[in-house]
Design a protein around this motif. Structure first.
Motif, short mmCIF file in Angstrom:
data_model
loop_
_atom_site.label_atom_id
_atom_site.label_comp_id
_atom_site.label_asym_id
_atom_site.label_seq_id
_atom_site.Cartn_x
_atom_site.Cartn_y
_atom_site.Cartn_z
N TRP A 291 -3.84 1.49 10.36
CA TRP A 291 -2.97 0.39 10.82
C TRP A 291 -1.90 0.92 11.76
CZ3 TRP A 291 -4.91 -4.15 10.65
CH2 TRP A 291 -5.75 -4.53 9.60
N HIS B 276 -8.13 -7.91 11.82
CA HIS B 276 -6.91 -7.83 11.00
C HIS B 276 -7.13 -8.38 9.60
CE1 HIS B 276 -2.70 -9.10 9.94
NE2 HIS B 276 -2.47 -7.88 10.40
N PRO C 263 2.34 -0.07 9.93
CA PRO C 263 3.43 0.24 10.84
C PRO C 263 4.56 -0.77 10.72
CG PRO C 263 1.73 -0.98 12.01
CD PRO C 263 1.23 -0.78 10.61
N1 LIG Z 1 -1.71 -5.96 7.38
C1 LIG Z 1 -0.86 -4.79 7.53
C2 LIG Z 1 -1.50 -3.63 6.78
C3 LIG Z 1 -0.59 -2.41 6.70
C4 LIG Z 1 -1.10 -1.36 5.71
O1 LIG Z 1 -1.88 -1.64 4.78
N2 LIG Z 1 -0.62 -0.11 5.88
C5 LIG Z 1 -0.98 0.98 4.99
C6 LIG Z 1 -1.24 2.27 5.76
S1 LIG Z 1 -2.53 2.23 6.96
C7 LIG Z 1 0.20 1.34 4.10
O2 LIG Z 1 1.34 1.30 4.53
N3 LIG Z 1 -0.04 1.74 2.84
C8 LIG Z 1 0.98 2.12 1.92
C9 LIG Z 1 0.52 3.00 0.83
O3 LIG Z 1 -0.59 3.53 0.92
O4 LIG Z 1 1.29 3.20 -0.10
C10 LIG Z 1 -0.69 -4.52 9.02
O5 LIG Z 1 -1.48 -5.07 9.80
O6 LIG Z 1 0.24 -3.83 9.44
#
Ligand SMILES: N[C@@H](CCC(=O)N[C@@H](CS)C(=O)NCC(=O)O)C(=O)O
Length: 229
Positions: free
Chosen positions: A14, A100, A55
């Motif tokens: 992401w 998405h 992000p």
């Molecule tokens: N729908 C969100 C998804 C964001 C997401 O899931 N990010 C992941 C990393 S790629 C995250 O921050 N994960 C937190 C964790 O693993 O604790 C977007 O489009 O920004």
């Protein structure tokens, strides 16, 4: 100056999307890389993002905490983020939104890990369905708007949204059509994409959860990353 919060380049698909878009379109930003925490990064990421995810874009007092929202926020000042022409923009927005909110099997089974090549133990029907749909979508965009990018002659947000698929398809050996394979090669050859992957391979951090995801999918055949310190 924009601040873009991202996580480990090796794992964070992401984060790659807005980072690649901004770099490729030469939109200046300060990169703020915050590494994943073992067992979940909620508390760490909550220091800058209200949803505890990356992000996140910070522009003065404004915080934008989702990749699609970031792209739309930037597009208010940088219209080249979406292709020219109402029809092309509608297609590009639909395709980016489909990425998405969909392709769960691909995201779950083939988690992004820039430096590791995996032989899948099987290709479940749900994964094959995702691969086939992406292939169809890419071929449609390339044919309809004339390429070399998905919605025409210029790299735009829809390409950034599918960029992690180029890494996944390569590293998991996913079979795609000749047009899709050529598109993947074009995306991987972009200077900004090469910069991201090189930085990912230099990372020495490992997060066990992300590493285990790969082992559930199949057998590791190559690990190109720098050895952990
Ligand atoms: N729908 C969100 C998804 C964001 C997401 O899931 N990010 C992941 C990393 S790629 C995250 O921050 N994960 C937190 C964790 O693993 O604790 C977007 O489009 O920004």
């Amino acid at each position: 100056m924009y601040q873009l919060y991202i996580a480990n380049k090796n794992y964070s698909s992401w984060s790659l999307r807005p980072w690649l878009l901004m770099r490729q379109l030469q939109i200046p930003f300060d990169e703020q890389l915050v590494t994943f925490e073992e067992g979940g990064s909620w508390h760490k990421f909550r220091e800058f993002a209200p949803n505890g995810l990356v992000p996140c874009l910070v522009d003065g007092d404004t915080r934008v905490w989702d990749s699609l929202a970031i792209v739309e926020y930037l597009a208010e000042d940088y219209p080249q983020i979406w292709p020219e022409g109402k029809g092309a923009r509608a297609w590009a927005r639909s395709a980016a939104a489909e990425m998405h909110s969909g392709f769960g099997a691909l995201r779950d089974i083939c988690s992004m890990n820039c430096g590791v090549k995996v032989k899948l133990s099987e290709i479940p029907p749900a994964l094959q369905k995702n691969i086939d749909r992406i292939d169809e979508l890419w071929r449609e965009g390339l044919a309809r708007f004339g390429g070399p990018f998905l919605a025409g002659s210029e790299f735009s947000a829809v390409d950034a949204f599918f960029a992690p698929v180029a890494i996944r398809a390569t590293n998991f050996g996913l079979r795609m059509s000749a047009e899709a394979t050529a598109y993947i090669e074009r995306i991987l050859a972009l200077p900004a994409m090469a910069e991201w992957i090189e930085a990912a391979l230099r990372e020495t951090w490992r997060e066990p959860g992300h590493e285990e995801e790969l082992l559930r999918a199949g057998t590791i055949v190559e690990d190109l990353r720098r050895e952990p310190a």
